[in-house]
Design an enzyme around this catalytic site. Structure first.
Site, PDB file in Angstrom:
ATOM      1  N   GLN A   1      -7.935   8.405  -3.113  1.00  0.00           N
ATOM      2  CA  GLN A   1      -7.978   8.130  -1.621  1.00  0.00           C
ATOM      3  C   GLN A   1      -6.610   8.757  -0.897  1.00  0.00           C
ATOM      4  O   GLN A   1      -6.813   9.442  -0.092  1.00  0.00           O
ATOM      5  CB  GLN A   1      -8.036   6.768  -1.157  1.00  0.00           C
TER       6      GLN A   1
ATOM      7  N   HIS B   1      -1.384  -8.461   0.590  1.00  0.00           N
ATOM      8  CA  HIS B   1      -0.818  -8.821  -0.618  1.00  0.00           C
ATOM      9  C   HIS B   1       0.666  -8.159  -0.390  1.00  0.00           C
ATOM     10  O   HIS B   1       0.815  -7.233   0.416  1.00  0.00           O
ATOM     11  CB  HIS B   1      -1.481  -8.733  -2.154  1.00  0.00           C
TER      12      HIS B   1
ATOM     13  N   GLY C   1      -6.981  -5.595   5.435  1.00  0.00           N
ATOM     14  CA  GLY C   1      -6.767  -7.016   5.239  1.00  0.00           C
ATOM     15  C   GLY C   1      -6.630  -7.511   3.801  1.00  0.00           C
ATOM     16  O   GLY C   1      -6.487  -6.690   2.832  1.00  0.00           O
TER      17      GLY C   1
ATOM     18  N   GLY D   1       1.719  -5.970  -2.082  1.00  0.00           N
ATOM     19  CA  GLY D   1       1.724  -4.181  -2.095  1.00  0.00           C
ATOM     20  C   GLY D   1       1.416  -3.545  -0.399  1.00  0.00           C
ATOM     21  O   GLY D   1       2.246  -2.815  -0.153  1.00  0.00           O
ATOM     22  N   HIS D   2       0.707  -4.322   0.195  1.00  0.00           N
ATOM     23  CA  HIS D   2       0.728  -4.036   1.473  1.00  0.00           C
ATOM     24  C   HIS D   2       1.955  -4.029   2.151  1.00  0.00           C
ATOM     25  O   HIS D   2       2.379  -3.396   2.947  1.00  0.00           O
ATOM     26  CB  HIS D   2      -0.459  -4.583   2.357  1.00  0.00           C
TER      27      HIS D   2
ATOM     28  N   GLN E   1     -17.704   2.747   4.449  1.00  0.00           N
ATOM     29  CA  GLN E   1     -17.146   3.266   3.015  1.00  0.00           C
ATOM     30  C   GLN E   1     -17.645   2.557   2.044  1.00  0.00           C
ATOM     31  O   GLN E   1     -17.084   2.814   0.793  1.00  0.00           O
ATOM     32  CB  GLN E   1     -15.646   3.162   3.298  1.00  0.00           C
TER      33      GLN E   1
HETATM   34  O1  PAF Z   1      -7.272   1.575   1.321  1.00  0.00           O
HETATM   35  C1  PAF Z   1      -8.076   1.002   2.498  1.00  0.00           C
HETATM   36  O2  PAF Z   1      -7.768  -0.319   2.525  1.00  0.00           O
HETATM   37  C2  PAF Z   1      -9.123   1.653   3.202  1.00  0.00           C
HETATM   38  O3  PAF Z   1      -9.836   2.594   2.363  1.00  0.00           O
HETATM   39  C3  PAF Z   1      -8.517   2.288   4.182  1.00  0.00           C
HETATM   40  C4  PAF Z   1      -7.536   3.365   4.005  1.00  0.00           C
HETATM   41  C5  PAF Z   1      -8.025   1.246   5.181  1.00  0.00           C
HETATM   42  C6  PAF Z   1      -9.692   2.912   5.305  1.00  0.00           C
HETATM   43  O4  PAF Z   1     -10.660   2.071   5.569  1.00  0.00           O
END
Ligand code: PAF
Length: 287
Positions: free
Chosen positions: A156, A34, A31, A36-37, A61
């Site tokens: 990641q 922005h 959530g 980028g998403h 995480q």
């Molecule tokens: O990049 C993120 O927003 C998070 O690390 C993800 C991949 C949604 C996992 O919680």
């Protein structure tokens, strides 16, 4: 846009859509969306027929509890943005829906090799195990044909690329380019937490990466360029976890590569926070 909070209902909906020939594109997020998403959503829409976005701030995480507590939540705005971008499905589960076993139950261990001991792996212990755990759960539910993630979180992306065969997921990983603000700062949900002066100063990260890229393109010596870029960042009030150049190979990354391995893709990578600021920023740039 359909909104699901229960995984079984989402699974059922997506299974029916797949039987009718839909191809599923999945954009997992936490959530505070922005542009980028939204660019990930647009790429998913262009490459698959049904786009699923998840919003879940994954507690497992966050190695720093304060970072978890302060993580920005802008759900109403996120929903409006996702609708405007033409997202088909939003998955918005509660913590108990994703972790019915409880957060302190024994977790699976994923072998991410050296990816887990360098850079983000070294500075955020346990972080990638938490990412692996939630992405594994989400992929089990969504079972997408393609998974779209941003290069902004390069390590990641490498971890998740390695996760897919470990969990027998047939999903194809699509790494999408980082979007930047007009001054060059990489878009990030954490930018919302910067004060106005910090926001202005944050461009120094982009400038350091660009300096390294230009220096290497001119044939300069890597150690000299790195030393100068680190000094530049320090004089812009940044404290670094790392600023380095890496080469990316199939099963991991090589730090400060010698000229001999430059046939591999190379990136300048940085993680830093401004003195006195709790906000840790990361960025990278392909060389
Ligand atoms: O990049 C993120 O927003 C998070 O690390 C993800 C991949 C949604 C996992 O919680």
């Amino acid at each position: 846009m359909y909104l699901f909070k229960q995984k079984d209902e989402l699974r059922h909906y997506l299974n029916t859509a797949k039987q009718q020939g839909a191809t599923i594109g999945f954009v997992p997020t936490m959530g505070a969306l922005h542009e980028g998403h939204l660019s990930l959503i647009r790429t998913a829409k262009a490459q698959t027929s049904l786009t699923v976005c998840s919003i879940f701030v994954n507690p497992t995480q966050f190695n720093d509890p304060a970072d978890f507590e302060k993580y920005p939540i802008t759900i109403e705005k996120d929903i409006q943005m996702l609708i405007a971008a033409g997202t088909d499905v939003l998955f918005l589960p509660a913590v108990a829906e994703m972790y019915p076993e409880g957060l302190s139950a024994p977790a699976p261990h994923y072998d991410f090799g050296a990816l887990e001991t360098v850079l983000e792996g070294a500075h955020r212990p346990g972080h990638f195990q938490g990412v692996g755990r939630i992405v594994h759960k989400l992929l089990d539910i969504v079972q997408p044909h393609k998974l779209f993630m941003g290069q902004k979180d390069l390590q990641q992306c490498l971890v998740v690329t390695r996760l897919l065969p470990l969990i027998d997921s047939p999903a194809e990983m699509v790494i999408c380019p980082t979007l930047r603000e007009p001054d060059g700062l990489a878009m990030s949900s954490r930018n919302m937490r910067l004060g106005p002066d910090e926001r202005k100063n944050a461009v120094a990260l982009y400038q350091a990466l660009s300096y390294i890229k230009t220096g290497l393109a001119k044939g300069g010596s890597l150690p000299d360029i790195l030393a100068a870029a680190r000094l530049q960042l320090q004089s812009s009030k940044f404290e670094m976890d790392y600023l380095d150049v890496i080469a990316v190979k199939d099963d991991g990354i090589i730090l400060s590569p010698e000229q001999a391995v430059t046939d591999l893709p190379m990136y300048a990578v940085v993680a830093a926070r401004m003195k006195g600021s709790p906000v840790r920023l990361i960025d990278n740039m392909q060389m």
